[in-house]
Design an enzyme around this catalytic site. Sequence first.
Site, PDB file in Angstrom:
ATOM      1  N   LYS A  78       0.855  -1.187   0.000  1.00 53.64           N
ATOM      2  CA  LYS A  78       0.000   0.000   0.000  1.00 53.64           C
ATOM      3  C   LYS A  78       0.883   1.226   0.000  1.00 53.64           C
ATOM      4  CE  LYS A  78      -4.484   0.912   0.372  1.00 53.64           C
ATOM      5  NZ  LYS A  78      -5.583  -0.006  -0.004  1.00 53.64           N
TER       6      LYS A  78
HETATM    7  N1  GLU Z   1      -7.136   0.093  -3.319  1.00 53.67           N
HETATM    8  C1  GLU Z   1      -7.872  -1.107  -3.611  1.00 53.67           C
HETATM    9  C2  GLU Z   1      -7.943  -2.002  -2.394  1.00 53.67           C
HETATM   10  O1  GLU Z   1      -7.818  -1.571  -1.274  1.00 53.67           O
HETATM   11  C3  GLU Z   1      -7.374  -1.795  -4.874  1.00 53.67           C
HETATM   12  C4  GLU Z   1      -5.959  -2.252  -4.860  1.00 53.67           C
HETATM   13  C5  GLU Z   1      -5.447  -2.747  -6.217  1.00 53.67           C
HETATM   14  O2  GLU Z   1      -6.224  -2.825  -7.156  1.00 53.67           O
HETATM   15  O3  GLU Z   1      -4.269  -3.053  -6.282  1.00 53.67           O
HETATM   16  O4  GLU Z   1      -8.179  -3.188  -2.493  1.00 53.67           O
END
Ligand code: GLU
Length: 424
Positions: free
Chosen positions: A112
């Site tokens: 993240k």
């Molecule tokens: N931000 C989204 C999540 O928390 C998508 C992450 C992604 O597609 O890599 O799952």
Amino acid sequence: MEGSAVTEFDHPTFRLAVAQYDQAAELMDLHPNLRERLKAPQRALTVSLPVRMDNGSVKVFMGYRVQHDSARGPSKGGLRYHPEVNLGEVAALAMWMTWKTAIAGLPYGGAKGGIKVSPSALSQGELERLTRRYAAEIFPIIGPNKDIPAPDIGTNAQVMAWLMDTYSEQVGFAVPGVVTGKPLAIGGSAGREEATGRGVVNVTLEALKHLKIELSKTTVAIQGMGNVGSHTARIISEAGAKIIAISDQNGGLYNSHGLNIPDILKRYQEEKQSLNSMHTLGDPLTNEELLTTDCTVLIPAAVAEQITQHNARNIRCRILVEAANGPTTLEADSLLADRDIFIIPDILANSGGVIVSYFEWVQDVQRFFWKEADIHERLKEIIVSAFQRTLDYAQGKKTTMRMAALMNGIDRVAQAHQLRGLYP
Ligand code: GLU
């Protein structure tokens, strides 16, 4: 070690992620050696980002990229722009991504990113310079085979386009697979923008079927009208459920006869009207009232820690679908466990986004693009089978859906670690 990881990343959301992990690790009797390894992220990068503002001054923003685990493949996860972002929160969200990708069976680890910024306070130019500087600073640790960012709260397809361009300029050729959630014209995927909401609806319909509740008798309350909340609202109302309450951070709207979602979305998104000003469509309600609305399905689709020890006893839904990451605190979770509320945990409920991100990455790497109908179908196939697997496991082990999902995800990651061994 235990103390050090927690101290390094200390934050309520990180403590929540670790406590959930600890509960699951205990239940599955995870080997102590592995248990410690999976608690702290594999790699965490903090960057300071000087940005020239439109008025000529230079402002410095803090940015992070945390890679929790990459035993099963390149790490994957969104990039969040929010004034409350910090290292601990990003580390928690990265850990959840590891379990999320494992539960869905995607060949990824978890990561993240985040920048502590209020994006609405910046001009487009400032936002672009901030994003490009961030991309340049995290360049050494991202890439289509290393770590692949995507949108999250406060970011969108345009931000992904700037990231992709900055990365591509450094290597000298276009690398669409370095990020997902891009615009279609530069290698984005059909169906990615609505994917999280679509996945939320897929699992909600499965839960209704499991509990033998008719869709025509289903009422829904949704907290959050961002990407996830708005697409969820649209798709679930098209499916035939009655949405009786919605809200954003400024409050919401209630109508026991059902809200007219297309009309509301048009006024909200195109005309920028606030929800609680739409008097002809419903009665105003607060966020707190939304969460305790009497409904069949409650969908928190905003930020973390919304259902707490203070309101958990007043939650009045049959099904709680966690479209947000970490909306339920540990205390609230144990209060809800004593009640007849079926919970679809975040790492399962909101995995539609990363599932279609995976499709986007596969299409980018292969330079071969799929039709939207195929995306919808394959998303449904993966998320529904993850739901079924979790439900079977929960029933077999007589545990909650949250523990079942976590145990399933952790087990897959643990297997990868066991097979790969410990280097050196
Ligand atoms: N931000 C989204 C999540 O928390 C998508 C992450 C992604 O597609 O890599 O799952």
